[in-house]
Design a protein around this motif. Structure first.
Motif, PDB file in Angstrom:
ATOM      1  N   PHE A 201     -36.541 -17.200  -8.328  1.00  0.00           N
ATOM      2  CA  PHE A 201     -37.346 -17.101  -9.747  1.00  0.00           C
ATOM      3  C   PHE A 201     -37.167 -18.032 -10.283  1.00  0.00           C
ATOM      4  CE2 PHE A 201     -40.199 -15.231  -5.821  1.00  0.00           C
ATOM      5  CZ  PHE A 201     -41.001 -16.760  -5.508  1.00  0.00           C
ATOM      6  N   MET A 202     -35.996 -17.236 -11.470  1.00  0.00           N
ATOM      7  CA  MET A 202     -35.645 -17.582 -12.327  1.00  0.00           C
ATOM      8  C   MET A 202     -35.632 -19.549 -12.573  1.00  0.00           C
ATOM      9  SD  MET A 202     -33.245 -15.251 -13.638  1.00  0.00           S
ATOM     10  CE  MET A 202     -32.927 -16.009 -15.483  1.00  0.00           C
ATOM     11  N   CYS A 203     -35.412 -20.168 -11.473  1.00  0.00           N
ATOM     12  CA  CYS A 203     -33.916 -21.272 -10.721  1.00  0.00           C
ATOM     13  C   CYS A 203     -35.664 -22.297 -10.653  1.00  0.00           C
ATOM     14  CB  CYS A 203     -33.117 -21.236 -10.079  1.00  0.00           C
ATOM     15  SG  CYS A 203     -32.040 -22.634 -10.825  1.00  0.00           S
ATOM     16  N   THR A 204     -36.669 -22.116 -10.873  1.00  0.00           N
ATOM     17  CA  THR A 204     -38.257 -22.801 -10.665  1.00  0.00           C
ATOM     18  C   THR A 204     -38.349 -23.861 -11.469  1.00  0.00           C
ATOM     19  OG1 THR A 204     -39.284 -21.044 -10.736  1.00  0.00           O
ATOM     20  CG2 THR A 204     -38.788 -21.293  -8.083  1.00  0.00           C
ATOM     21  N   GLU A 206     -41.607 -23.631 -12.518  1.00  0.00           N
ATOM     22  CA  GLU A 206     -43.096 -22.945 -13.287  1.00  0.00           C
ATOM     23  C   GLU A 206     -42.273 -21.926 -14.117  1.00  0.00           C
ATOM     24  OE1 GLU A 206     -44.769 -24.400  -9.373  1.00  0.00           O
ATOM     25  OE2 GLU A 206     -42.906 -23.481  -9.797  1.00  0.00           O
ATOM     26  N   SER A 207     -40.407 -21.746 -13.812  1.00  0.00           N
ATOM     27  CA  SER A 207     -39.761 -20.779 -14.793  1.00  0.00           C
ATOM     28  C   SER A 207     -39.862 -21.501 -16.116  1.00  0.00           C
ATOM     29  CB  SER A 207     -38.469 -20.630 -14.211  1.00  0.00           C
ATOM     30  OG  SER A 207     -37.580 -19.770 -15.218  1.00  0.00           O
ATOM     31  N   GLY A 208     -40.148 -20.365 -17.469  1.00  0.00           N
ATOM     32  CA  GLY A 208     -40.356 -21.192 -18.034  1.00  0.00           C
ATOM     33  C   GLY A 208     -39.645 -21.098 -19.205  1.00  0.00           C
ATOM     34  N   ILE A 209     -37.733 -20.740 -18.556  1.00  0.00           N
ATOM     35  CA  ILE A 209     -36.372 -20.753 -19.876  1.00  0.00           C
ATOM     36  C   ILE A 209     -36.425 -22.121 -19.236  1.00  0.00           C
ATOM     37  CG2 ILE A 209     -36.474 -18.442 -18.433  1.00  0.00           C
ATOM     38  CD1 ILE A 209     -34.078 -19.195 -17.026  1.00  0.00           C
ATOM     39  N   HIS A 210     -35.420 -22.236 -20.264  1.00  0.00           N
ATOM     40  CA  HIS A 210     -34.876 -23.392 -20.652  1.00  0.00           C
ATOM     41  C   HIS A 210     -33.850 -24.493 -19.300  1.00  0.00           C
ATOM     42  CE1 HIS A 210     -31.859 -26.671 -22.767  1.00  0.00           C
ATOM     43  NE2 HIS A 210     -33.095 -26.753 -23.631  1.00  0.00           N
ATOM     44  N   GLN A 211     -34.198 -25.300 -19.195  1.00  0.00           N
ATOM     45  CA  GLN A 211     -33.466 -26.101 -18.587  1.00  0.00           C
ATOM     46  C   GLN A 211     -31.835 -25.815 -18.002  1.00  0.00           C
ATOM     47  OE1 GLN A 211     -35.332 -28.182 -15.343  1.00  0.00           O
ATOM     48  NE2 GLN A 211     -33.317 -28.156 -14.688  1.00  0.00           N
ATOM     49  N   ASN A 212     -30.758 -25.952 -19.240  1.00  0.00           N
ATOM     50  CA  ASN A 212     -29.847 -25.499 -19.513  1.00  0.00           C
ATOM     51  C   ASN A 212     -29.652 -24.460 -18.376  1.00  0.00           C
ATOM     52  OD1 ASN A 212     -29.365 -28.067 -20.993  1.00  0.00           O
ATOM     53  ND2 ASN A 212     -28.570 -26.196 -22.802  1.00  0.00           N
ATOM     54  N   VAL A 213     -30.086 -22.895 -18.506  1.00  0.00           N
ATOM     55  CA  VAL A 213     -30.134 -22.331 -18.425  1.00  0.00           C
ATOM     56  C   VAL A 213     -30.185 -22.166 -16.358  1.00  0.00           C
ATOM     57  CG1 VAL A 213     -30.524 -19.894 -17.263  1.00  0.00           C
ATOM     58  CG2 VAL A 213     -30.603 -20.279 -19.852  1.00  0.00           C
ATOM     59  N   ASP A 215     -29.921 -25.797 -15.207  1.00  0.00           N
ATOM     60  CA  ASP A 215     -28.553 -25.813 -14.296  1.00  0.00           C
ATOM     61  C   ASP A 215     -27.264 -24.832 -14.436  1.00  0.00           C
ATOM     62  OD1 ASP A 215     -30.363 -28.349 -14.881  1.00  0.00           O
ATOM     63  OD2 ASP A 215     -29.019 -28.703 -16.101  1.00  0.00           O
ATOM     64  N   ARG A 216     -27.112 -24.242 -15.159  1.00  0.00           N
ATOM     65  CA  ARG A 216     -25.620 -23.506 -15.231  1.00  0.00           C
ATOM     66  C   ARG A 216     -26.088 -21.877 -13.467  1.00  0.00           C
ATOM     67  NH1 ARG A 216     -22.727 -20.245 -18.496  1.00  0.00           N
ATOM     68  NH2 ARG A 216     -21.430 -18.383 -16.706  1.00  0.00           N
ATOM     69  N   ILE A 217     -27.338 -21.835 -13.683  1.00  0.00           N
ATOM     70  CA  ILE A 217     -27.733 -21.002 -11.669  1.00  0.00           C
ATOM     71  C   ILE A 217     -27.123 -21.732 -10.632  1.00  0.00           C
ATOM     72  CG2 ILE A 217     -29.305 -19.674 -10.895  1.00  0.00           C
ATOM     73  CD1 ILE A 217     -31.065 -19.332 -13.158  1.00  0.00           C
ATOM     74  N   LEU A 291     -26.128 -18.592  -4.181  1.00  0.00           N
ATOM     75  CA  LEU A 291     -26.933 -19.194  -2.631  1.00  0.00           C
ATOM     76  C   LEU A 291     -27.701 -20.513  -3.094  1.00  0.00           C
ATOM     77  CD1 LEU A 291     -27.504 -16.200  -0.858  1.00  0.00           C
ATOM     78  CD2 LEU A 291     -25.325 -17.908  -0.989  1.00  0.00           C
ATOM     79  N   ILE A 292     -28.259 -20.512  -4.309  1.00  0.00           N
ATOM     80  CA  ILE A 292     -29.114 -21.501  -5.179  1.00  0.00           C
ATOM     81  C   ILE A 292     -28.331 -22.772  -5.314  1.00  0.00           C
ATOM     82  CG2 ILE A 292     -31.132 -22.127  -7.179  1.00  0.00           C
ATOM     83  CD1 ILE A 292     -30.632 -18.698  -7.275  1.00  0.00           C
ATOM     84  N   GLN A 293     -28.718 -24.282  -4.936  1.00  0.00           N
ATOM     85  CA  GLN A 293     -28.648 -25.277  -5.373  1.00  0.00           C
ATOM     86  C   GLN A 293     -29.817 -25.960  -5.139  1.00  0.00           C
ATOM     87  OE1 GLN A 293     -25.301 -25.601  -4.094  1.00  0.00           O
ATOM     88  NE2 GLN A 293     -25.531 -23.563  -2.921  1.00  0.00           N
ATOM     89  N   ASP A 294     -30.519 -25.340  -5.922  1.00  0.00           N
ATOM     90  CA  ASP A 294     -31.831 -26.327  -6.253  1.00  0.00           C
ATOM     91  C   ASP A 294     -32.815 -26.002  -7.192  1.00  0.00           C
ATOM     92  OD1 ASP A 294     -33.231 -25.287  -4.298  1.00  0.00           O
ATOM     93  OD2 ASP A 294     -34.303 -26.908  -3.503  1.00  0.00           O
ATOM     94  N   VAL A 295     -33.789 -26.930  -8.041  1.00  0.00           N
ATOM     95  CA  VAL A 295     -35.128 -26.354  -8.609  1.00  0.00           C
ATOM     96  C   VAL A 295     -36.165 -26.057  -8.559  1.00  0.00           C
ATOM     97  CG1 VAL A 295     -35.765 -25.962 -10.410  1.00  0.00           C
ATOM     98  CG2 VAL A 295     -33.363 -26.761 -10.764  1.00  0.00           C
TER      99      VAL A 295
END
Length: 334
Positions: A201-204, A206-213, A215-217, A291-295
């Protein structure tokens, strides 16, 4: 897809967005709720109990569906005013609370007196049984794969979840290592009533974290995490970066917590999420990043997970049974 968890908490899908420091804010939580899952605002992300009240109200402006609040209780030299945060949750008539960290018994009676259901997060069967005994309504069982604090037993979900299913009477959800429908199907097969996801859910959107994070995930693999604080018996799984490498090296060389306090300060980790400087501080992420490939949006993600799990359960597994219900095998011999 109905389970004991969806029935008890009145949600559409057995998919939960658990509490995440600096991440569990109203827009993400509301998006999960609107998609039919259960999301949790992280209480201690808010600097004061009054700020938590405002965040709960903000979430209600974004969704009319159920959501909860996470209250993580940890020992500290100067602990936050847990009683005041608890009262803010009660006063704002939140329906569900996720507790983690220390034993929640001090807070449980207050929540139950106001009709609030409590999920407690555990990393071992013995702790889960104790939480069940004091009266929590459900449990979140965290395997060794999880982000944050996996405990000190190092038991992965493939063993921990069925062990919990054998021992527990109340519903529980599986945490640590879940990102897709394969994980949901597996969790249900192992005896859980749903899944709890953080890193995914960090990598969605609506998650408010920076896009760099984010992309790193997406770019990272399952080996790109570090276990810190092992020597202090307070193990935490975090991103592999310059700071976490330094912390590990210092502790292995005999450093004390006081020697690394500034490196692991929460304010530095918050800056990572705000600024996108991936090496500014310690930030939490799980092995499941491999296992995470997209946002996607939360709605796209939850729909995808449930559909994939249903396909696995109803089509792939059903297709393995023969005409009399026995499992068939197509074996190529040489």
């Amino acid at each position: 897809m109905r389970t004991r968890f969806t029935e008890l908490f009145g949600v559409e899908h057995p998919v939960v967005q658990g509490g995440m420091q600096w991440v569990g804010r109203a827009p993400l939580v509301a998006a999960v709720a609107n998609a039919g899952g259960l999301g949790f605002i992280t209480a201690l992300t808010q600097p004061t109990p009054g700020a938590l009240r405002a965040e709960i109200r903000r979430c209600r402006e974004l969704t009319d569906r159920p959501f909860g609040v996470n209250l993580t209780i940890l020992p500290a030299i100067s602990p936050p005013p847990y009683d005041e945060y608890r009262q803010a949750i009660i006063d704002e008539r939140v329906s569900f609370v996720e507790t983690a960290g220390s034993n929640p018994v001090e807070h449980l009676r207050h929540f139950h007196d106001h009709g609030i259901k409590v999920i407690h997060k555990c990393t071992s069967v013995r702790h889960a049984l104790k939480a069940q005994a004091i009266g929590v309504d459900a449990l979140s069982i965290d395997g060794f794969e999880c982000a944050g604090h996996p405990g000190e037993d190092d038991i992965p979900g493939l063993v921990l979840l069925p062990a919990a299913a054998d021992a527990l009477d109340i519903p529980f959800i599986a945490s640590g290592g879940f990102a897709d429908g394969r994980g949901l199907a597996a969790a249900l097969a192992l005896g859980a009533d749903g899944i709890n996801m953080g890193t995914r859910f960090m990598c969605t959107q609506e998650s408010g974290i920076h896009q760099n994070v984010k992309d790193r995930i997406v770019a990272a693999g399952e080996r790109d995490t570090r276990l810190i604080f092992r020597e202090l018996r307070n193990t935490a799984r975090v991103a592999d970066n310059e700071v976490s490498q330094t912390v590990v090296e210092k502790l292995r060389a005999g450093a004390r917590f006081e020697d690394i306090r500034d490196l692991v300060a929460g304010a530095r980790g918050a800056k990572v999420y705000e600024t996108g400087d991936l090496d500014h501080g310690i930030w939490t992420v799980g092995m499941v990043q491999g296992l995470i490939q997209d946002v996607p949006t939360c709605a796209e993600l939850i729909i995808r997970i449930v559909r994939e799990a249903e396909e696995i359960i109803t089509a792939r597994l059903a297709g393995m049974t023969g005409p009399h219900g026995s499992v068939t095998h197509d074996i190529v011999t040489q």
